[in-house]
Write a protein that holds these residues in place. Structure first.
Motif, PDB file in Angstrom:
ATOM      1  N   ASP A  58      -9.768  -1.319  -6.942  1.00 27.21           N
ATOM      2  CA  ASP A  58      -9.303  -2.673  -7.401  1.00 27.21           C
ATOM      3  C   ASP A  58     -10.693  -3.329  -7.917  1.00 27.21           C
ATOM      4  O   ASP A  58     -11.664  -3.008  -7.827  1.00 27.21           O
ATOM      5  N   VAL A 101      -7.860   2.177  -4.037  1.00 31.34           N
ATOM      6  CA  VAL A 101      -6.252   1.980  -4.021  1.00 31.34           C
ATOM      7  C   VAL A 101      -5.736   3.426  -3.720  1.00 31.34           C
ATOM      8  O   VAL A 101      -5.938   4.479  -4.648  1.00 31.34           O
ATOM      9  N   ARG A 103       1.164   1.241  -3.125  1.00 37.30           N
ATOM     10  CA  ARG A 103       0.015   1.137  -3.422  1.00 37.30           C
ATOM     11  C   ARG A 103      -0.753   0.577  -2.224  1.00 37.30           C
ATOM     12  O   ARG A 103      -0.188  -0.953  -2.152  1.00 37.30           O
ATOM     13  N   ALA A 124      -5.013  -1.226  -1.040  1.00 32.47           N
ATOM     14  CA  ALA A 124      -6.307  -1.313  -1.098  1.00 32.47           C
ATOM     15  C   ALA A 124      -7.067  -1.222   0.166  1.00 32.47           C
ATOM     16  O   ALA A 124      -6.603  -2.135   0.981  1.00 32.47           O
TER      17      ALA A 124
END
Ligand code: BTN
Length: 251
Positions: free
Chosen positions: A226, A232, A239, A241
């Motif tokens: 990201d 990610v 998804r 992070a």
């Protein structure tokens, strides 16, 4: 004693060679308290006795066999939110330098380890000093395993370990410095998109299904980083992070 000469524009034009020291990153930071070193100054040692690694780990390196050095940069035009680009350009520079000596399998393991065939060959420690909204100075520490063939850490390797050949440390140093300089110049020219794409193209486990641990093991695949450099990972069509303390690579 090696001479460590870099055939570059500004990186490594000033090289301080220390026969031994505790940590080249620490020495660089201490020197910067007392003097404004020219951009590109490199502190290198043949025997680092207390090398600093990521997450408070120690970096072990057999004296005289590897490259252990730190470089000083002033990336004034880089905003703090983009500081992960310093990690990206360093690891990409190492990968590109290694391609002069090794044939295949060179990848960046997020955030900035360099792996060859699933083993770590290089560790990088980026220490930024921030002032207001800018990066006042950066010390980038690099530990590249060159001629060492026995390791305490199971997943470690070196150029010699992989090829059964010994390498001239000065020649490897020269390639590494030239290559990092090339990527740093891209950063100075704000070529952020192409650096980011290059990083993703070189990322270990990118778009492959693997097992990770983040408060429990799960299968997923790395799909991106990201804007803050977090990893990610997509799992079950969702998804998330992760920062460096939040995820580990299992298998
Ligand atoms: C890691 O944990 O992977 C990062 C290791 C970084 C080691 C290098 S060796 C030269 C420089 N000086 C240090 O004390 N650490 C870095």
């Amino acid at each position: 004693m090696h001479k460590f000469f870099a055939n570059s524009l500004f990186l490594g034009k000033k090289v301080e060679i220390l026969p031994h020291c505790h940590s080249t990153n620490e020495v660089a930071v201490e020197m910067l308290v007392h003097e404004k070193l020219p951009e590109g100054t490199i502190i290198i040692t043949e025997d680092q006795t207390k090398g600093k690694g990521q997450r408070g780990n120690q970096w072990e390196s057999e004296p005289g066999k590897n490259l252990t050095f730190s470089l000083v940069l002033y990336p004034k035009s880089l905003s703090i939110k983009d500081q992960f680009y310093l990690n990206m350009i360093t690891s990409l520079g190492i990968c590109s330098a290694l391609r002069n000596f090794l044939s295949s399998g060179i990848k960046v393991k997020w955030p900035n380890d360099v792996y060859v065939n699933n083993r770590k060959i290089c560790g990088i420690l980026v220490e930024n000093a921030l002032k207001g909204s800018t990066i006042e100075q950066t010390v980038i520490g690099i530990g590249l395993n060159v001629n060492q063939t026995e390791f305490i850490v199971e997943k470690a390797t070196s150029m010699a370990d992989l090829t059964l050949m010994n390498y001239d440390l000065n020649e490897v140093f020269d390639k590494v410095v030239q290559s990092i300089e090339k990527y740093y110049l891209q950063l100075k020219h704000s070529e952020l998109k192409s650096i980011r794409q290059d990083y993703l193209d070189n990322l270990y486990w990118m778009n492959e299904l693997h097992v990770f641990d983040s408060n429990g093991v799960f299968s997923g695949q790395i799909v991106d980083i990201d804007e803050n450099g977090k990893l990610v990972v997509e799992s079950n069509n969702e998804r998330a992070a992760y920062d460096i303390r939040e995820i580990s690579f299992i298998k």
